[in-house]
Scaffold this motif. Sequence first.
Motif, PDB file in Angstrom:
ATOM      1  N   ARG B 113       0.837  -1.215   0.000  1.00 36.98           N
ATOM      2  CA  ARG B 113       0.000   0.000   0.000  1.00 36.98           C
ATOM      3  C   ARG B 113       0.863   1.251   0.000  1.00 36.98           C
ATOM      4  N   LEU B 114       2.030   1.156  -0.588  1.00 38.66           N
ATOM      5  CA  LEU B 114       2.970   2.277  -0.511  1.00 38.66           C
ATOM      6  C   LEU B 114       2.562   3.475  -1.361  1.00 38.66           C
ATOM      7  N   GLY B 115       1.850   3.226  -2.460  1.00 39.74           N
ATOM      8  CA  GLY B 115       1.570   4.282  -3.423  1.00 39.74           C
ATOM      9  C   GLY B 115       1.058   5.557  -2.764  1.00 39.74           C
ATOM     10  N   GLU B 116       1.679   6.692  -3.053  1.00 40.03           N
ATOM     11  CA  GLU B 116       1.266   8.017  -2.562  1.00 40.03           C
ATOM     12  C   GLU B 116       1.433   8.195  -1.061  1.00 40.03           C
ATOM     13  N   LYS B 117       2.090   7.232  -0.409  1.00 40.59           N
ATOM     14  CA  LYS B 117       2.285   7.420   1.032  1.00 40.59           C
ATOM     15  C   LYS B 117       3.318   8.507   1.281  1.00 40.59           C
ATOM     16  N   TYR B 118       4.360   8.535   0.489  1.00 42.88           N
ATOM     17  CA  TYR B 118       5.419   9.525   0.636  1.00 42.88           C
ATOM     18  C   TYR B 118       5.516  10.361  -0.642  1.00 42.88           C
ATOM     19  N   SER B 119       6.294  11.413  -0.557  1.00 39.92           N
ATOM     20  CA  SER B 119       6.448  12.267  -1.737  1.00 39.92           C
ATOM     21  C   SER B 119       7.522  11.707  -2.662  1.00 39.92           C
ATOM     22  N   TRP B 122      10.910  12.513  -1.373  1.00 33.72           N
ATOM     23  CA  TRP B 122      11.375  11.634  -0.296  1.00 33.72           C
ATOM     24  C   TRP B 122      11.939  10.343  -0.879  1.00 33.72           C
ATOM     25  N   ASP B 132      20.134   8.955   4.981  1.00 32.94           N
ATOM     26  CA  ASP B 132      19.941  10.401   5.042  1.00 32.94           C
ATOM     27  C   ASP B 132      18.592  10.739   5.657  1.00 32.94           C
ATOM     28  N   VAL B 133      17.579   9.951   5.333  1.00 34.85           N
ATOM     29  CA  VAL B 133      16.249  10.268   5.846  1.00 34.85           C
ATOM     30  C   VAL B 133      15.823   9.352   6.977  1.00 34.85           C
ATOM     31  N   VAL B 134      16.304   8.117   6.978  1.00 33.47           N
ATOM     32  CA  VAL B 134      15.963   7.191   8.067  1.00 33.47           C
ATOM     33  C   VAL B 134      17.274   6.642   8.638  1.00 33.47           C
ATOM     34  N   ARG B 206       4.275  13.207 -13.507  1.00 34.69           N
ATOM     35  CA  ARG B 206       5.111  14.114 -12.716  1.00 34.69           C
ATOM     36  C   ARG B 206       6.566  13.917 -13.092  1.00 34.69           C
ATOM     37  N   LYS B 230      -2.444   0.896  -6.068  1.00 36.53           N
ATOM     38  CA  LYS B 230      -3.357   1.886  -6.638  1.00 36.53           C
ATOM     39  C   LYS B 230      -3.916   1.464  -7.992  1.00 36.53           C
TER      40      LYS B 230
END
Lengths: 551, 247, 290
Positions: B113-119, B122, B132-134, B206, B230
């Motif tokens: 269910r990852l789709g659109e969870k983050y930008s 990111w 860098d982020v985690v 995008r 999705k």
Amino acid sequence: MVSQLTISERQYALATLLLLGLGGLAMAAMGRGDPIAVHGYIVLIFAIGLSFVVMAGYYAPEPDKTRLSRYYDDPTKVGIVLSIAWAVVGMFVGVWVAALLAWPDLTFDQAWSSFGRLRPVHTSGVIFGFGGNALIATSFHVLQRTTRARMPGQFAPWFVLLGYNLFCVVAASGYLIGVTQSKEYAEPEWYADIWLVVVWVSYFLIYLRTLARRKEPHIYVANWYYMAFILVVAVLHIVNNLAVPIAWNAAKSYSLFSGVQDAMTQWWYGHNAVAFFLTAGFLGMMYYYLPKRAGRPIFSYRLSIISFWGITFLYMWAGSHHLHYTALPQWVQTLGMTFSIVLLVPSWASAGNALATLNGAWHKVRDDATLRFMMVAAVFYGLSTFEGSFMAIRPVNALSHYTDWTVGHVHAGALGWVAMITFGSFYALVPWMWKRETMYSPKLIEVHFWLALAGTIVYVFAMWNSGIIQGLMWRTYNESGSLTYSFIDSLVAMHPYYIARAFGGLLFLLGALVAAYNVWMTIRQSRMDAIDAGEDADIPLFARDAVQAGE
Amino acid sequence: MKEFFHRKIERNAIGFVVAIVAVASIGGFIEIAPLFTIHETVEEAPDMRTYTPLELAGRNIYIREGCYACHSQMIRTLRDEVERYGPYSLAVESKYDHPMLWGSKRTGPDLARLGEKYSDAWHVAHLINPRDVVPESVMPKYGWLMRNELRIDDLGEHLVAQQAVGVPYTSEMVDNAVQDARGQAAPDTDAASAVAERYGEATHVRAFDGDPSRLTEMDALVAYLQILGKLTDKANQQAAAVEVEEQ
Amino acid sequence: MELEKRDRVTGRMTTGHEWNGIEELETPIPRLVFYFLGATILFSVICWVLYPTWPLGSTFTKGLTGFDQRNLVTEQVARADAERAAAWAGKVEAMSYAEIEADPALMEPVREAGRTLFVDNCAACHGVNATGGPGFPNLTAKSWLWGGEPEAIEETIKVGINSTNDDTRVSQMMAFGRDGVLAAAQISDVVTYVRSLSGAEGDAARMEAGKEVFAANCVACHGDDAKGSHDVGAPDLTDHFWIYGGDTSSVYTSVYSGRQGHMPHWDTRLSPLQVKLLTLYVHTLDGAPN
Ligand code: HEM
Ligand code: HEM
Ligand SMILES: [Ca+2]
Ligand SMILES: [Ca+2]
Ligand SMILES: [Cu+2]
């Protein structure tokens, strides 16, 4: 070795290598810009390299007819060496990927060296490289000894052994350059899959033709298992790898099945790759080398029968235990669970049969590290099949699936059973093959044994701990009824176990290096003082004239 | 009796071979064949769409890099998984997945269910260096995705092969595969609007890697990650329907 | 040719065959094996009767229990929802933010649930301790872009910032350099000025010039006092907190290329209760590691 081939066999070999080389050239030339071209070059180099070997020996005198009254062991010898080489490579990569999970930056900023690409190099390297070569090498040896017949011809065994290794090289190099179908244990792409089918059919024919020439009326149990291994792996391999390539000159293909049907087919394959590659094949090995080394008869012939047919029938139903609680319909899950439970009976019957065979030889187990390897292997076989049946129960699997518990189970089987029985068998086989009284250093066998045992225990306990902790953390609820831990909390908790596992794996790898050295020195010694221990000391004298003429 | 019988087949190699194949074939046949004949095995989802060429290319990168070795895409029917990751996965959601990528190990979290969870940004930062982020992450760095141009010249062939295994791509989609891949990562171009026309208005158009002027492997992989879960809304609908029933 | 032989150790007969020295004993199968087999088969048959098991062409046996893993988990989740609602979550849904925060007993389950939700969903960007990172704001800094009231936070979580939600909050730091609004020297000036607002040293002349640039271009969003504006999500430039970094080159990039942070929206992924829990969790963060 080439000098053992007849002139016509040398011609066959060259013709085959020519065809293979042309195939490689075609792949290299037509697949421009596609990774398949890299494989084309690898095939081409392989073919050219071997052609040189054959050509160098081409004008050697033909072997004399007396060879036909001996067994043909050259492919077995080469198979042993290749198997050990793959063991070292595969386990080195295993330690590397284990270290990557503890220290993720312990690598280069290069695609080929990332975890996802190295992991299948490890799994294929140890299962197919180490395990597969060991199975081919020992099966040729056992087949001839238990049928009292020489293999028909000398070309086909080489084709199988070297063709198989070409498959392994293409597989492992493919992952590094990003060629994979992603199906676990069936990752190689379509052209490698097709090549393996050709090799495998030849393997099967060697088996059938040798059996047809046998001097023993009955087929020995070890051969039942080796045959089941060859046959069922062929069926599994062909069905699970059905795919449509995007072009004849491209590596990429799309598997024929999708979604839930693909998942079931994949784990029907995956589970039975375990069953018929990592279990049946090695049971065949055990059924020869263990009684031979112990000098004891098999405990029970009838037990052998029910274990064999039990395993052959029941295993094929169990694959769905890899898909509990998923989108696979529940009826298949129930079947997978229940058949996995019944499967424990023939599994333990095999392990029990092996251990009971040692009755009357336990003093040898104490003194002889080679036999001890085999004994411990049987124990781990019993242990990992019990664990497997337990994990196949749905509620247990709810906890264990996706966690390191599965990895622990895998390595209890892979290190404790597969690798131990292989090393034990090799330590028995190598002196026979190279005509020595013993291995170069019995002490080093002892050292290897303890390294292997310690490594296995550290590895497996680390993974049991981390797996169960992980599984529990994912599902722990606090009193207010919300999830207590986030995913990252569980990730952080794994760190110490990943270090422990890497350490255990390192011990096991050191053991394998010790084995490689010991085998190497044994071979060197036999070269240096080519004692004539009386040709083929392991052939019972009366059998000598019974060995049927070749060709 | 039984013994006698077995001693006989032990003497017959061909018989033994046939017996092994026969005995071993039963289980697989009974478990696999009905999955094609029992209708309810795969749910109906009229809104199900195929992957766009760019997403398909991204999926192939996911396979190539071995992401499936650490990430599952299968939320099981267990309370903690549903509460953590979202509605359990349905069979139909991987209907066009040749092969499926359900996975068998969760070194990293489930991605179904990852789709659109983050930008997108990111994902780009995370893939270049997860730490860098985690900071706690053990995931590898994938810096080359940003450096490598995406190979698109053979995307038409990919779609044809997909057609051959049963994915309903139209010949128009096949013909335009290359332009569609370019367009999806280059918003405000004609090619971009053509993608949305062919694959549905909800298609993400995008500059996934942040740079519309280059089509990189990063574009493709992020486009794929953003579509996970999705392709159809069926799982959410099913969960919502249950809620309504309860009220 | 089947010579019967007796094994010396066990006294058992062998089968009479011999393969390169290996023999087999005629040991009968131990009883235990059959008991064991019977037990496992019995277990299996019970499962087959109770649960869906055997395929029948286009359907399958459903089992006496009518058990279905999907229904079961749906029930379990619903029951858990109901239990939580009864114990504390119902109150959270019904009460106002102020009331909830005033109730320490209620805040305990809120914080527990909130933390796991936060780390599983938000920590990827904002960090496990919500202290943020380059490009992702620190939520413990009390330096809010859109306001620190729970209602503002809730709105941000629901609709996101520059997200794909139709009602998303929109924020845009213009690309003054790239779009040619300001010359490089002007940008350097305003950067020096902006950095000085939070105490950085800098050339006095540049600062003066920068102050003018700022007044002409930036106050519309960041305000006369540069303390930001909650209406357009413009950050306070006078505190010590930076989303994108406070060193000269980062600030220069912010002004030259502009910024448009993307915060996803959670209204379709999380339930209203979960959003409320997160709002409370974020609102009461103290920044202490947990
Ligand atoms: C030096 C010893 C070894 C080490 C350090 C080692 C390490 C590892 C590691 C780190 C993984 C990945 C686990 C994960 O993804 O979390 C793995 C997977 C695996 N290894 Fe090993 N390994 C060793 C020996 C072996 C041997 C000898 C075999 C087989 C004969 C084997 C078979 C496998 C298999 C089948 C998997 C895949 C497991 C799965 O997908 O669940 N390994 N190993
Ligand atoms: C009665 C015998 C056995 C049963 C019933 C059994 C059952 C299982 C189960 C339930 C899993 C976990 C599946 C999951 O949750 O993903 C598993 C995984 C595995 N087992 Fe066994 N096991 C047995 C024996 C063995 C043996 C002897 C080996 C030898 C090496 C072995 C190798 C593996 C491997 C490699 C996997 C990992 C598959 C993957 O996820 O990649 N198993 N087994
Ligand atoms: Ca394959
Ligand atoms: Ca696996
Ligand atoms: Cu299995």
